[in-house]
Design a protein around this motif. Structure first.
Motif, PDB file in Angstrom:
ATOM      1  N   LEU A  28      -6.248  -0.074   2.739  1.00 24.08           N
ATOM      2  CA  LEU A  28      -5.020   0.628   2.990  1.00 24.08           C
ATOM      3  C   LEU A  28      -4.700   1.836   2.050  1.00 24.08           C
ATOM      4  O   LEU A  28      -4.413   3.075   2.202  1.00 24.08           O
ATOM      5  N   LYS A  29      -4.517   1.347   0.880  1.00 24.83           N
ATOM      6  CA  LYS A  29      -3.918   2.292  -0.202  1.00 24.83           C
ATOM      7  C   LYS A  29      -5.160   3.167  -0.376  1.00 24.83           C
ATOM      8  O   LYS A  29      -4.952   4.413  -0.717  1.00 24.83           O
ATOM      9  N   GLY A  30      -6.414   2.607  -0.349  1.00 29.96           N
ATOM     10  CA  GLY A  30      -7.399   3.784  -0.534  1.00 29.96           C
ATOM     11  C   GLY A  30      -7.633   4.848   0.361  1.00 29.96           C
ATOM     12  O   GLY A  30      -7.667   5.873   0.148  1.00 29.96           O
ATOM     13  N   PRO A  75       4.412   2.359 -11.980  1.00 26.53           N
ATOM     14  CA  PRO A  75       4.461   0.971 -11.121  1.00 26.53           C
ATOM     15  C   PRO A  75       3.362   0.997 -10.099  1.00 26.53           C
ATOM     16  O   PRO A  75       2.895  -0.153  -9.843  1.00 26.53           O
ATOM     17  N   GLU A  76       2.488   2.239  -9.969  1.00 26.59           N
ATOM     18  CA  GLU A  76       1.140   1.867  -9.395  1.00 26.59           C
ATOM     19  C   GLU A  76       0.050   1.012  -9.991  1.00 26.59           C
ATOM     20  O   GLU A  76      -0.403   0.340  -9.371  1.00 26.59           O
ATOM     21  N   LYS A  77       0.308   1.204 -11.195  1.00 25.10           N
ATOM     22  CA  LYS A  77      -0.667   0.244 -12.173  1.00 25.10           C
ATOM     23  C   LYS A  77      -0.254  -1.169 -12.143  1.00 25.10           C
ATOM     24  O   LYS A  77      -1.059  -2.033 -11.822  1.00 25.10           O
ATOM     25  N   ALA A  92       0.819  -1.265   0.053  1.00 24.66           N
ATOM     26  CA  ALA A  92      -0.069  -0.055   0.051  1.00 24.66           C
ATOM     27  C   ALA A  92       0.701   1.321   0.021  1.00 24.66           C
ATOM     28  O   ALA A  92       0.530   1.941  -0.677  1.00 24.66           O
ATOM     29  N   VAL A  93       1.868   1.451   0.710  1.00 20.23           N
ATOM     30  CA  VAL A  93       2.729   2.546   1.098  1.00 20.23           C
ATOM     31  C   VAL A  93       3.669   2.641  -0.381  1.00 20.23           C
ATOM     32  O   VAL A  93       3.778   3.683  -0.811  1.00 20.23           O
ATOM     33  N   LEU A  94       4.027   1.506  -0.996  1.00 19.68           N
ATOM     34  CA  LEU A  94       4.849   1.557  -2.432  1.00 19.68           C
ATOM     35  C   LEU A  94       3.800   2.225  -3.120  1.00 19.68           C
ATOM     36  O   LEU A  94       4.127   2.877  -4.365  1.00 19.68           O
ATOM     37  N   GLY A  95       2.686   1.667  -3.301  1.00 18.49           N
ATOM     38  CA  GLY A  95       1.391   2.106  -4.493  1.00 18.49           C
ATOM     39  C   GLY A  95       1.427   3.428  -4.139  1.00 18.49           C
ATOM     40  O   GLY A  95       1.190   4.165  -5.313  1.00 18.49           O
ATOM     41  N   ILE A  96       1.289   4.018  -2.961  1.00 18.78           N
ATOM     42  CA  ILE A  96       1.134   5.696  -2.918  1.00 18.78           C
ATOM     43  C   ILE A  96       2.559   6.277  -3.157  1.00 18.78           C
ATOM     44  O   ILE A  96       2.224   7.396  -3.634  1.00 18.78           O
ATOM     45  N   VAL A 145       4.128   9.683   3.993  1.00 19.67           N
ATOM     46  CA  VAL A 145       3.018   8.704   3.864  1.00 19.67           C
ATOM     47  C   VAL A 145       3.304   7.785   5.283  1.00 19.67           C
ATOM     48  O   VAL A 145       2.216   7.602   5.810  1.00 19.67           O
ATOM     49  N   VAL A 146       4.423   7.462   5.738  1.00 22.55           N
ATOM     50  CA  VAL A 146       4.671   6.800   6.925  1.00 22.55           C
ATOM     51  C   VAL A 146       4.424   7.366   8.251  1.00 22.55           C
ATOM     52  O   VAL A 146       3.630   6.826   9.140  1.00 22.55           O
TER      53      VAL A 146
END
Lengths: 296, 334
Positions: free
Chosen positions: B220-222, B128-130, B117-121, B247-248
Motif C-alpha cells: 500500500l505504501k508503494g 520516521p519513514e526509515k 502505510a499512511v504514516l509512512g507516506i 493521502v486518505v
C-alpha cells in the motif's frame, strides 16, 4: 491600494542537488497581473512558463529552488510562505485550471464531491449549500443536466466536459487570480475553441484576473490584453498585446509569430522557431553534472 | 451481475470437484493406515479385514470415490473414524471459531497495514519513514508461528497478562445459541464475555495478522507513493487541502487496489496459518481439528475439512473480486 493581484519581481530559480545549486531555470523574471485582466505568458516547451505557474502555487518539484526574488500575491509574499498559511490562500484566492483534464480529476470520486470540497473547506458551506452552488456553476459553464453530472464519475464524461467542470471548480470560491496552465493543450482542436470562449465568458462575468500560460501566441493575441514572452527562463518581451502584435521588438517574439500556423498560408510554409531551448538546457545540465561530479 | 455470479458458481463447482479428487487420492496413496490407528496391538488379521470392509477401505480408490462423492453431493460427508461423529456437524461446530479468528486477524492486519502505510507516506522522505520501513522489513521476515511462540513466552510466561490457551474461560457460565461466540456476545451485549473472548483471542489473532499487516503496509505504501504524484493529488494540494486529507481522501482509494489483490492472495496463507496457530493456542477451530485428523489418518474428516477450506478460499476470492468494483468506479456496470 494598487490594483495588481500578482507581482513577480526579479525571480530566480535554480536546479539543486544536495547543497550544490545548478543552472538557472528562471532568470530575473518580473511580471505583473492587474485586477480582472487576462495576462498571457507565452513560450516554447521548456522555456520555464509552467515553472512560473508552479512557483506561484508553491508546488515546484523538490529539485528546484527559488534562489532570489519575490512573488507578491494580494499583498502576501508567496516565496517561503509557511505551508499552513499557503493552504488558506490556495483554492480560496488563487486557483488552477490544469493542463490535462483527463488526469486532474480523481477517478474514484464523484464530480459533485470534487466540486464541492473546495467550497466546504474555504467557505465553510454545508453539503447542501455547496451542492446548489456547484449546480449553478455547471449551468454557467453550459453543462446540461447538471444534477446528473454531479453524480457521475470522471470517466463517464468527455475531455471537454471535464475541462468545463474544472473551469467551474476554479471559479467556485470567487478567487482573485486563476492560473490557467495550458488549459486547452490536451484537448481536441474543435473543443479548444469552445473552452477558450468559455474561459473568456467566465472571466468577464466574474472579473477574475487570469494568468494564461500557453505556447500559442495566436490564443494570447485573441484572449489577452497584456502578455509576457519567456525564452530560456527569461522574459524577453512584455507589454500590451496590441503593441507587441504590431511591433514585436525581440527576435524571438517575431519568430514565434512567424511560427504561428495560419489558415491563409499553405502548411508547408510553416517556419519553426530558430535555436533550441532543449539543447541550451542540456548544455546547462551537463555543466551542472560536471560540477556535481567534481564535488563528490 | 447475475451472469458474473453464475459463471463464478460454475467455476467454484469445478474447483471443488478437482480439489476433492486430488485430496481423495492423495490421502489414500500416502503411507499410513486409519485401521492401524484404531486397533489394539495383537488384533487378528481377520478382525483387521473385517474393519477394513466395514469402512469400505477394501474397495478400489475409484469405487471408494464414487461412493463418497455420491453421499457428498447430498451433504453427507460420512462419520469421523477417530471421533465417531458426523463429519458435517463436527466441522460446523468448529468452523465459527476459525472464521472469527481469521476475520479478527484480517481486520487487525488491514488496520495496522493501512495506518502504517499512511504514516509512512505522511513522513515521506523524512526520518520516521526509515523507521517504519526498517521495522516493516523485520516483521515481513517473521512467520506467524514464531510470533505465536514469542507472544506465549512474553505475555503468558514472562509477564502473565493473558490466557494462552483456549477460546473462552470454561468457568464462564453463559449459554451460547450459536458457535459464533464473539458475534453473539456482541449482539447480546455481554461485556464480561466479550472481555474474556478478547483476552483469549488477541494473541492468536495478532500472531496470524502481523505478517499480512507487514505485506499490506509495504504494497500500500508503494502504491500510495505512486498515487501522490498524480495530477489529481496536485489539484487537491492547489485547492488548499492538508497532507493527511490528501493521502486518505484522494490517494488511498486509488492506491488500495494493488493492496487488495495481495491481501486476497495472502488471505489464503492466513487461513492456512490457522492450522498451526490454533494448535499452538489450543484454540478449538477447524485448524486444530485438521491436525488431529491428519495424525489419526481420519480420512472422512480430512476430506471434509479440505473441502471446507476450499469453499472458504473460493468465497474469499469472490469477495475480493466484488470489492474491486467497489474501489474502482470504472469497473462498475461492466
Amino acid at each position: 491600494m494598487s490594483n495588481t493581484v500578482l507581482t513577480i519581481a526579479n525571480l530566480h530559480a535554480e536546479l539543486r542537488a544536495g547543497r550544490k545549486t545548478g543552472p538557472g531555470i528562471l532568470r530575473n523574471v518580473s511580471l505583473t497581473v492587474h485586477q480582472g485582466e487576462m495576462h498571457g505568458l507565452v513560450g516554447e516547451s521548456g522555456a520555464g512558463k509552467s515553472m512560473i505557474a508552479r512557483a506561484i502555487l508553491g508546488i515546484l518539484p523538490r529539485s528546484i529552488l527559488i534562489s532570489d526574488g519575490s512573488i507578491d500575491c494580494l499583498g502576501r509574499q508567496m516565496v517561503g510562505l509557511a505551508d499552513s498559511d499557503r493552504r488558506k490562500i490556495l483554492g480560496r484566492d488563487i486557483s488552477l485550471i490544469p493542463q490535462d483534464p483527463l488526469t486532474a480529476l480523481n477517478p474514484a470520486r464523484r464530480i459533485g464531491a470534487q466540486m464541492t470540497d473546495v467550497m466546504r473547506l474555504h467557505l465553510g458551506w454545508s453539503r447542501a449549500r455547496a451542492h446548489d452552488a456547484a449546480l449553478a456553476l455547471l449551468n454557467e459553464v453550459h453543462i446540461r443536466d447538471a444534477e446528473a453530472v454531479l453524480r457521475r464519475y470522471p470517466h463517464e464524461l468527455s475531455g471537454g466536459m471535464r475541462q468545463r467542470v474544472l473551469i467551474a471548480t476554479a471559479f467556485a470560491c470567487e478567487p482573485k487570480l486563476i492560473i490557467a496552465d495550458e488549459p486547452t493543450t490536451a484537448l481536441d482542436v474543435t473543443v479548444q475553441k469552445q473552452i477558450l470562449r468559455l474561459l473568456r465568458e467566465m472571466q468577464n462575468r466574474h472579473g477574475t484576473a487570469i494568468l494564461l500560460v500557453t505556447h500559442d501566441l495566436g490564443v494570447v493575441a485573441k484572449m489577452c490584453r497584456s502578455l509576457s514572452v519567456i525564452h530560456s527562463g527569461m522574459i524577453v518581451e512584455q507589454g500590451e498585446v496590441s503593441d507587441i502584435v504590431t511591433r514585436p521588438e525581440h527576435a524571438f517574439t517575431r519568430a514565434l509569430f512567424a511560427a504561428t500556423p495560419r489558415y491563409d498560408r499553405p502548411a508547408d510554409a510553416l517556419s519553426p522557431v530558430p535555436g533550441e531551448v532543449v539543447r541550451e538546457l542540456e548544455e546547462k545540465a551537463a555543466t551542472f553534472d560536471r560540477a556535481r561530479a567534481g564535488l563528490s | 451481475m447475475g451472469a458474473f455470479l453464475l459463471r463464478r458458481a460454475v467455476e467454484a463447482a469445478l474447483t471443488l470437484i478437482g480439489v476433492a479428487i486430488v485430496v481423495f487420492v492423495l490421502v489414500r496413496v500416502v503411507p499410513g493406515d486409519p485401521i492401524a490407528m484404531m486397533i489394539s496391538p495383537g488384533a487378528s488379521e481377520a478382525d483387521i479385514q473385517a474393519l477394513r470392509a466395514l469402512y469400505g477401505l477394501d474397495k478400489s480408490i475409484l469405487a471408494q470415490f464414487f461412493i463418497w462423492a455420491g453421499h457428498a453431493v447430498t451433504g453427507d460427508f460420512g462419520t469421523s473414524i477417530s471421533l465417531r461423529q458426523n463429519v458435517v456437524s463436527l466441522i460446523l461446530s468448529r468452523l465459527p471459531a476459525t472464521l472469527e479468528l481469521a476475520a479478527a486477524a484480517t481486520a487487525l492486519a488491514v488496520a495496522l497495514g493501512v495506518v502504517f502505510a499512511v504514516l509512512g507516506i505522511m513522513w515521506s522522505r523524512r526520518f520516521p519513514e526509515k523507521i517504519i520501513d526498517g521495522f516493516n522489513g523485520v516483521v515481513l521476515a517473521i512467520p506467524d508461528f514464531i510470533w505465536a511462540l514469542a507472544f506465549i513466552l512474553l505475555f503468558g510466561v514472562l509477564f502473565p497478562l493473558a490466557p494462552i490457551s483456549g477460546r473462552i474461560d470454561p468457568r464462564i457460565e453463559f449459554e451460547f445459541v450459536t458457535n459464533f461466540y464473539f458475534v453473539e456476545a456482541l449482539l447480546r451485549g455481554e461485556i464480561a464475555v466479550l472481555a474474556d473472548l478478547f483476552a483469549h483471542g488477541w494473541m492468536p489473532a495478532l500472531a496470524l495478522g502481523l505478517p499480512l499487516a507487514a505485506i499490506i503496509t509495504r504494497v500500500l505504501k508503494g502504491s500510495l507513493d505512486q498515487a501522490m504524484v498524480e495530477d489529481y493529488v496536485t489539484m487537491a494540494r492547489v485547492k488548499g487541502f492538508g497532507r493527511l486529507r490528501i493521502v486518505v481522501g484522494e490517494a488511498l482509494q486509488n492506491a488500495a487496489i494493488p493492496a487488495l489483490t495481495i491481501t486476497g492472495v495472502q488471505f489464503t496463507f492466513l487461513v492456512g496459518g490457522t492450522v498451526l496457530i490454533e494448535k499452538i493456542f489450543s484454540y478449538p477451530g477447524i485448524g486444530n481439528l485438521a491436525i488431529d485428523a491428519v495424525i489419526n489418518r481420519d480420512l472422512p474428516l480430512i476430506q471434509g475439512l479440505i473441502v471446507t477450506f476450499a469453499v472458504i478460499f473460493i468465497f474469499v476470492n469472490l469477495s475480493v473480486d466484488m470489492m474491486y468494483a467497489l474501489l474502482n468506479p470504472r469497473l462498475r456496470h461492466g
